[in-house]
Design an enzyme around this catalytic site. Structure first.
Site, PDB file in Angstrom:
ATOM      1  N   GLN A  93       0.827  -1.208   0.000  1.00  0.00           N
ATOM      2  CA  GLN A  93       0.000   0.000   0.000  1.00  0.00           C
ATOM      3  C   GLN A  93       0.864   1.262   0.000  1.00  0.00           C
ATOM      4  O   GLN A  93       0.498   2.285  -0.595  1.00  0.00           O
ATOM      5  CB  GLN A  93      -0.904  -0.019   1.241  1.00  0.00           C
ATOM      6  CG  GLN A  93      -2.103   0.926   1.161  1.00  0.00           C
ATOM      7  CD  GLN A  93      -3.283   0.347   0.406  1.00  0.00           C
ATOM      8  OE1 GLN A  93      -3.616  -0.801   0.588  1.00  0.00           O
ATOM      9  NE2 GLN A  93      -3.909   1.141  -0.443  1.00  0.00           N
ATOM     10  N   LYS A 148       1.826   1.796  -3.592  1.00  0.00           N
ATOM     11  CA  LYS A 148       0.625   2.073  -4.368  1.00  0.00           C
ATOM     12  C   LYS A 148       0.140   3.507  -4.130  1.00  0.00           C
ATOM     13  O   LYS A 148      -0.145   4.252  -5.070  1.00  0.00           O
ATOM     14  CB  LYS A 148      -0.473   1.091  -3.943  1.00  0.00           C
ATOM     15  CG  LYS A 148      -1.768   1.191  -4.715  1.00  0.00           C
ATOM     16  CD  LYS A 148      -2.935   0.530  -3.982  1.00  0.00           C
ATOM     17  CE  LYS A 148      -2.676  -0.939  -3.675  1.00  0.00           C
ATOM     18  NZ  LYS A 148      -3.914  -1.642  -3.240  1.00  0.00           N
ATOM     19  N   LYS A 184      -2.619  -0.936   6.736  1.00  0.00           N
ATOM     20  CA  LYS A 184      -3.635  -1.967   6.484  1.00  0.00           C
ATOM     21  C   LYS A 184      -4.077  -2.524   7.821  1.00  0.00           C
ATOM     22  O   LYS A 184      -3.303  -2.540   8.763  1.00  0.00           O
ATOM     23  CB  LYS A 184      -3.038  -3.108   5.635  1.00  0.00           C
ATOM     24  CG  LYS A 184      -4.082  -3.967   4.949  1.00  0.00           C
ATOM     25  CD  LYS A 184      -4.490  -3.361   3.620  1.00  0.00           C
ATOM     26  CE  LYS A 184      -5.641  -4.086   2.988  1.00  0.00           C
ATOM     27  NZ  LYS A 184      -5.905  -3.579   1.627  1.00  0.00           N
ATOM     28  N   GLY A 227     -12.385  -0.115   3.212  1.00  0.00           N
ATOM     29  CA  GLY A 227     -12.777  -1.517   3.091  1.00  0.00           C
ATOM     30  C   GLY A 227     -11.725  -2.358   2.378  1.00  0.00           C
ATOM     31  O   GLY A 227     -10.759  -1.840   1.806  1.00  0.00           O
ATOM     32  N   ASP A 228     -11.918  -3.646   2.430  1.00  0.00           N
ATOM     33  CA  ASP A 228     -11.116  -4.634   1.680  1.00  0.00           C
ATOM     34  C   ASP A 228     -11.958  -5.912   1.725  1.00  0.00           C
ATOM     35  O   ASP A 228     -13.186  -5.835   1.887  1.00  0.00           O
ATOM     36  CB  ASP A 228      -9.736  -4.823   2.334  1.00  0.00           C
ATOM     37  CG  ASP A 228      -8.753  -5.584   1.439  1.00  0.00           C
ATOM     38  OD1 ASP A 228      -8.214  -4.997   0.493  1.00  0.00           O
ATOM     39  OD2 ASP A 228      -8.537  -6.798   1.658  1.00  0.00           O
ATOM     40  N   THR A 235     -12.060   0.661  -7.835  1.00  0.00           N
ATOM     41  CA  THR A 235     -10.938  -0.287  -7.975  1.00  0.00           C
ATOM     42  C   THR A 235     -11.081  -1.089  -9.269  1.00  0.00           C
ATOM     43  O   THR A 235     -10.132  -1.191 -10.064  1.00  0.00           O
ATOM     44  CB  THR A 235     -10.871  -1.243  -6.768  1.00  0.00           C
ATOM     45  OG1 THR A 235     -10.939  -0.477  -5.570  1.00  0.00           O
ATOM     46  CG2 THR A 235      -9.604  -2.060  -6.793  1.00  0.00           C
ATOM     47  N   ASN A 240     -16.496  -6.985  -4.726  1.00  0.00           N
ATOM     48  CA  ASN A 240     -16.506  -5.587  -5.176  1.00  0.00           C
ATOM     49  C   ASN A 240     -15.614  -5.363  -6.407  1.00  0.00           C
ATOM     50  O   ASN A 240     -16.056  -4.791  -7.412  1.00  0.00           O
ATOM     51  CB  ASN A 240     -16.067  -4.693  -4.006  1.00  0.00           C
ATOM     52  CG  ASN A 240     -15.865  -3.257  -4.425  1.00  0.00           C
ATOM     53  OD1 ASN A 240     -14.798  -2.895  -4.958  1.00  0.00           O
ATOM     54  ND2 ASN A 240     -16.865  -2.433  -4.238  1.00  0.00           N
TER      55      ASN A 240
END
Ligand code: NDP
Ligand code: 2IT
Length: 451
Positions: free
Chosen positions: A115, A118, A130, A169-170, A213, A244
């Site tokens: 992350q 990214k 995270k 979210g994830d 995403t 998602n």
């Protein structure tokens, strides 16, 4: 410092392994990045002297905590919660929360590490973090989900804040869970602030965050195809996952004239040679999210399709592939199969879905291959835009956000080219993403000295 100045790549990886025993996913993520960074910094003494990569690969903070909750049968349940704050050199820690029984420190550390790169690539001011819990949302009632989210936030709240750390979210965490967590944060702190992203539109969420995403991964794919004078029109796509990211990637492939052949979940994949159209995607979305159903039920609804239990979709002949489920779901053998069947491009919607062997296969075959830290950054990018809207106490219009998402994905593609373009014309997107992400974070760290 003098000793470690001369550490080579192998010694560095050996050190990472030694310091992180039993954490294979974290070691895998650091190894993939380190290979490119060592080459980049070979002639850049400063980065060695100030031990930048060594410092980025040691999280600023690993918080682990107990989460107790009561299930509907009045049993007291105990889960483990985490927040990993990897690096905040360029902005507040930012990254999702995962609720899945497989969650552990290794997986969340790899995700927080990825992350960091990214988020830097998006061009927005966000550090890397995270979080998650070993909680399994499958089969839980709405009341159980609410009580779990509230208990999780009752500890997490003290570690986060709009300028400190902004979760989202994830896997297993969508709008409903974010709502319960935001409600509990507000209740405990009495502060209404942009402390989470992926919120509902009524209380500070951003348009197109749910789509971002998956759409972004397809925009990135389009950018890659364009370098070879091609587009998505008429191309067949294999997609894994049915959550998602997968459903929104499928939606955008359809909108751009492609045909989606597969979707999957942890039980297997469905193959629909007629194409998974928008109407079918809407059915999947409502079946998987509202009714908590399984992807296998698709074949009862759509007769031309087949379900393949316990298998992944990579054996289906396709032009492009988008792994959108989870880490290490596309292994070397899968990559070989894809290449042998004529796949020309892979855009990762998930984080680290391809293992190191698979990455090697794609690079050797010189197909277009985008690592998740570049291609799935659209989600966190729109999260960054949600943070901006919250700070300004404004809500931007959909058209404006759609354009910003496209521009940000194109910007990431350009950043990858800067360090990924090889002499023979091949574009190494892994190298490009790793170096561009590293450089931004590293230069900020140089400015701060040893902290
Ligand atoms: P969801 O929870 O919405 O969907 C997850 C999907 O992946 C489900 O179909 C699930 O199947 C499948 N899956 C999860 N774990 C496994 C597993 N161990 N083996 C096989 N299939 C599995 O999550 P998202 O779509 O949000 O996330 C998917 C991926 O995208 C993750 O890697 C995530 O980190 C990444 N990502 C997500 C972003 C976001 O904005 N949401 C942003 C960037 C990346 P089942 O229902 O059977 O569990
Ligand atoms: O992996 C990811 O980029 C996410 N799960 C989204 C993170 C975010 O903060 O929106």
């Amino acid at each position: 410092m003098a000793d470690s100045e001369h550490v080579d790549l192998d010694e560095f990886i050996a050190g990472v392994k030694r310091r992180n025993p039993g954490q294979p996913e974290f070691v895998q993520a650091v190894t993939e990045v380190a290979q490119d960074i060592f080459e980049f910094i070979a002639d850049k003494e400063e980065y060695h002297r100030w031990q930048i990569l060594r410092r980025i690969s040691e999280p600023d903070r690993v918080v682990s905590f107990r989460v107790c909750w009561e299930d509907d049968n009045h049993n007291i349940r105990v889960q483990r919660g985490f927040r990993i704050q990897n690096n905040n050199a360029i902005g507040p820690y930012k990254g999702g929360i995962r609720f899945h029984p497989s969650v552990n420190e290794s997986i969340l550390k790899f995700l927080a590490f990825e992350q960091t790169f990214k988020n830097a690539l998006t061009g927005l001011p966000m550090g890397g973090g995270k979080g998650g819990a070993t909680f399994n949302p499958k089969g839980k009632s709405d009341g159980e989900i609410m009580r779990f989210c509230q208990s999780f936030m009752t500890e997490l709240f003290r570690h986060i804040g709009a300028n400190i750390d902004v979760p989202a979210g994830d896997i297993g965490v969508g709008a409903r869970e974010i709502g319960y967590m935001f409600g509990q944060y507000k209740r405990i702190t009495n502060s209404f602030e942009g402390v989470l992203t992926g919120k509902g539109l009524e209380y500070g969420g951003s348009l197109i965050r749910p789509e971002a995403t998956g759409y972004g991964a397809v925009y990135f794919l389009e950018n890659m195809l364009r370098t070879r004078g091609q587009g998505l029109e008429g191309k067949s796509a294999a997609i894994s996952g049915s959550g998602n990211v997968a459903t929104h990637a499928a939606e955008k492939i359809n909108q751009l004239g492609g045909k989606v052949l597969t979707l999957s979940d942890s039980e297997g994949f469905i193959h629909d040679p007629d194409g998974i159209t928008q109407e079918k995607i809407d059915w999947v979305k409502s079946h998987k999210t509202r009714r908590r159903g399984r992807i296998s039920d698709y074949v009862d609804e759509y007769k031309g399709a087949t379900f393949h239990r316990g298998e992944r979709p990579w054996g289906v002949t396709c032009d492009v592939a988008l792994p959108c489920a989870t880490q290490n779901e596309l292994l070397g053998a899968d990559a070989r199969l894809l290449v042998a069947n004529g796949c020309i491009a892979v855009s990762e919607g998930a984080n680290m879905p391809t293992d190191l062997d698979g990455v090697h296969v794609f690079k050797e075959a010189r197909i277009l291959y985008a690592p998740g830290k570049a291609s799935n950054a659209g989600g966190v990018a729109v999260s960054g835009l949600e943070m901006s809207q919250n700070s300004a106490r404004l809500s931007w219009k959909e058209a404006e956000l759609q354009q910003l998402l496209k521009d940000i994905m194109a910007g990431i593609h350009t950043r990858c080219l800067e360090y990924g373009q090889q002499g023979d014309g091949y574009i190494d997107y892994v190298k490009g993403a790793n170096i561009a992400g590293f450089k931004k974070v590293a230069d900020a760290m140089l400015a701060f000295g040893v902290v």
